[in-house]
Design a protein around this motif. Structure first.
Motif, PDB file in Angstrom:
ATOM      1  N   ALA A 201       0.863  -1.179   0.000  1.00  0.00           N
ATOM      2  CA  ALA A 201       0.000   0.000   0.000  1.00  0.00           C
ATOM      3  C   ALA A 201       0.902   1.232   0.000  1.00  0.00           C
ATOM      4  CB  ALA A 201      -0.902  -0.022   1.229  1.00  0.00           C
ATOM      5  N   GLN A 202       0.427   2.345  -0.546  1.00  0.00           N
ATOM      6  CA  GLN A 202       1.309   3.504  -0.699  1.00  0.00           C
ATOM      7  C   GLN A 202       1.902   3.960   0.629  1.00  0.00           C
ATOM      8  OE1 GLN A 202      -0.435   6.919  -2.692  1.00  0.00           O
ATOM      9  NE2 GLN A 202       1.576   7.737  -3.231  1.00  0.00           N
ATOM     10  N   SER A 203       1.132   3.852   1.711  1.00  0.00           N
ATOM     11  CA  SER A 203       1.666   4.283   3.006  1.00  0.00           C
ATOM     12  C   SER A 203       2.723   3.322   3.539  1.00  0.00           C
ATOM     13  CB  SER A 203       0.533   4.415   4.038  1.00  0.00           C
ATOM     14  OG  SER A 203      -0.016   3.148   4.363  1.00  0.00           O
ATOM     15  N   ASN A 206       6.251   4.985   1.366  1.00  0.00           N
ATOM     16  CA  ASN A 206       5.833   6.358   1.080  1.00  0.00           C
ATOM     17  C   ASN A 206       7.041   7.285   0.987  1.00  0.00           C
ATOM     18  OD1 ASN A 206       4.610   8.837   0.870  1.00  0.00           O
ATOM     19  ND2 ASN A 206       3.291   8.594   2.663  1.00  0.00           N
ATOM     20  N   PRO A 220      -3.303   8.731   8.206  1.00  0.00           N
ATOM     21  CA  PRO A 220      -2.530   9.134   7.028  1.00  0.00           C
ATOM     22  C   PRO A 220      -1.435  10.127   7.383  1.00  0.00           C
ATOM     23  CG  PRO A 220      -4.885   9.143   6.538  1.00  0.00           C
ATOM     24  CD  PRO A 220      -4.750   8.947   8.034  1.00  0.00           C
ATOM     25  N   HIS A 231      -3.212   3.074   8.145  1.00  0.00           N
ATOM     26  CA  HIS A 231      -2.058   3.338   7.300  1.00  0.00           C
ATOM     27  C   HIS A 231      -0.776   2.821   7.960  1.00  0.00           C
ATOM     28  CE1 HIS A 231      -3.259   6.519   4.097  1.00  0.00           C
ATOM     29  NE2 HIS A 231      -4.217   5.627   4.275  1.00  0.00           N
ATOM     30  N   GLU A 257      -4.944   2.506  -2.154  1.00  0.00           N
ATOM     31  CA  GLU A 257      -5.128   2.375  -0.709  1.00  0.00           C
ATOM     32  C   GLU A 257      -6.184   3.375  -0.237  1.00  0.00           C
ATOM     33  OE1 GLU A 257      -2.262   2.762   3.256  1.00  0.00           O
ATOM     34  OE2 GLU A 257      -1.756   3.856   1.416  1.00  0.00           O
ATOM     35  N   SER A 260      -5.421   7.361   0.341  1.00  0.00           N
ATOM     36  CA  SER A 260      -3.987   7.310   0.041  1.00  0.00           C
ATOM     37  C   SER A 260      -3.398   8.691  -0.184  1.00  0.00           C
ATOM     38  CB  SER A 260      -3.737   6.461  -1.208  1.00  0.00           C
ATOM     39  OG  SER A 260      -4.251   7.126  -2.361  1.00  0.00           O
ATOM     40  N   SER A 261      -2.062   8.722  -0.214  1.00  0.00           N
ATOM     41  CA  SER A 261      -1.355   9.960  -0.521  1.00  0.00           C
ATOM     42  C   SER A 261      -1.708  10.450  -1.920  1.00  0.00           C
ATOM     43  CB  SER A 261       0.158   9.740  -0.398  1.00  0.00           C
ATOM     44  OG  SER A 261       0.873  10.908  -0.725  1.00  0.00           O
TER      45      SER A 261
END
Length: 378
Positions: A201-203, A206, A220, A231, A257, A260-261
């Protein structure tokens, strides 16, 4: 007796010396069967994730539409009565039949099997990473491989360990033991000619933060939706620091995600999707520092040739989740791929969750990606 044939093997190295054995004027052949040639990962990737336990015509359709890496879903590394158990919900005979059909259609495709997934258990730590690889390899060759259908088993594995809906679940922490199992299994798999991917997942990977945590129940990193406590903080970055990025054939960064960011930058900062993706590729390549307890500060980088941008297909293109998941239009993705330059080189490819949702809300992502990536010639 003359002209003998010997094959010496040590670990994954095999050397064949001469050929043919002649005894009393009769010819014979000695030696083991030649080692299977390792598969080669294509230069451009469309990675399609099967849905949970999925094995059906949609897999074949997705490959015909452009997918050249199928990640089947899923397996868990458990124990039963002290012995290793590879738990798999997918019909493995069906997998072999699909692989046979794709080969008959001359559709070149890589088959990987995922380990983990949301709400799935993490590997049992009573066995170490080397043992788990040995058990996985044995399972792949003795249970998955189907000689009658010409299927030699999965070409490798993909790490998909994530968190759990239950906030009190032990699987909302990625323990040091879990990370070590993942690291050692990955290294062993590469030694034995397997491909290894990861899908954080992006987190969990990151490039916008140097923070690190084993916990998967953080808010987040961006200042929004702090009530969404699912996250991570660069937990998959540990694997890159521990093993080296070269251990992983590709890294699929899940932009879909929840909250997400990527979603923040596109929906709140109103950045142009193609510009955001180009910057993301640059930043992942440039690298960022992560502060690891015990390891110190390490520079993490994912070069474009190993980066796969993870997208959502039609399931995210609706208002049902009130903007929780980001949907990026294929046209924006096309701009990133076709209008790349030295400052923002193109990634290795794009992946998506999930093949089972192809056609939902009129979105056929494999087909749309293939229009400009030209994996399959229509």
């Amino acid at each position: 007796m003359r002209g003998y044939n010997l094959q010496f093997c040590c670990l994954s190295l095999c050397i064949v010396i001469s050929r043919g054995l002649v005894i009393n004027g009769k010819s014979f052949t000695l030696g083991l069967k030649p080692k299977e040639s390792p598969r080669t990962l294509p230069k451009k990737l469309i990675v399609g994730y099967a849905n949970w336990c999925q094995c059906d015509r949609k897999i074949v359709d997705a490959v015909q539409d452009g997918v050249n890496v199928v990640i089947w879903f899923n397996t868990n590394l458990k124990t039963q009565n002290g012995k290793a158990k590879i738990e798999c919900c997918t019909d493995l005979k069906c997998v072999a039949q699909v692989a046979r059909e794709l080969e008959d259609k001359k559709l070149d495709v890589i088959h990987l099997m995922s380990i983990g997934g949301w709400n799935s258990p993490h590997p049992d730590p009573t066995l170490n990473g080397k043992t788990w690889f040995q058990e996985w390899h044995k399972w792949n060759k003795e249970v998955v491989a189907n000689e009658s259908l010409g299927f030699r088993g999965f070409d490798g594995l993909d790490w998909d360990l994530e968190g759990n809906d239950d906030h009190d679940s032990p699987y909302n922490t990625m323990t040091q033991e879990t990370l070590e199992i993942m690291a050692v299994m990955s290294v062993e798999a590469k030694k034995h000619g397997y491909m290894v991917g990861m899908a954080p997942a992006q987190s969990y990977l990151n490039c916008d933060t140097s923070e690190f945590s084993l916990s998967l129940t953080n808010g987040p990193a961006e200042k929004w939706h702090q009530d969404f406590m699912y996250h991570g903080r660069n937990v998959y970055a540990y694997l890159l620091a521990r093993c080296g990025v070269e251990t992983f054939d590709f890294v699929t960064l899940q932009l879909y995600e929840g909250w997400s960011s990527a979603n923040y930058h596109l929906s709140q900062k109103k950045e142009v999707p193609s510009n955001y993706l180009r910057k993301l590729i640059r930043d992942m390549n440039k690298g960022w520092d992560v502060n690891f307890p015990g390891l110190g500060t390490k520079r993490i980088s994912v070069p474009p040739e190993r980066l796969v941008i993870g997208l959502a297909n039609g399931w995210a293109n609706s208002d049902n989740d009130k903007g929780k998941f980001v949907f990026i239009e294929p046209e924006s993705v096309e701009q990133v791929f076709t209008e790349c330059d030295k400052s923002a080189p193109r990634p290795r490819g794009f992946g998506y969750w999930t093949i089972g949702e192809e056609g939902t809300n009129g979105v056929y992502l494999a087909r749309s990606l293939n229009k400009f990536m030209k994996i399959r010639q229509c």
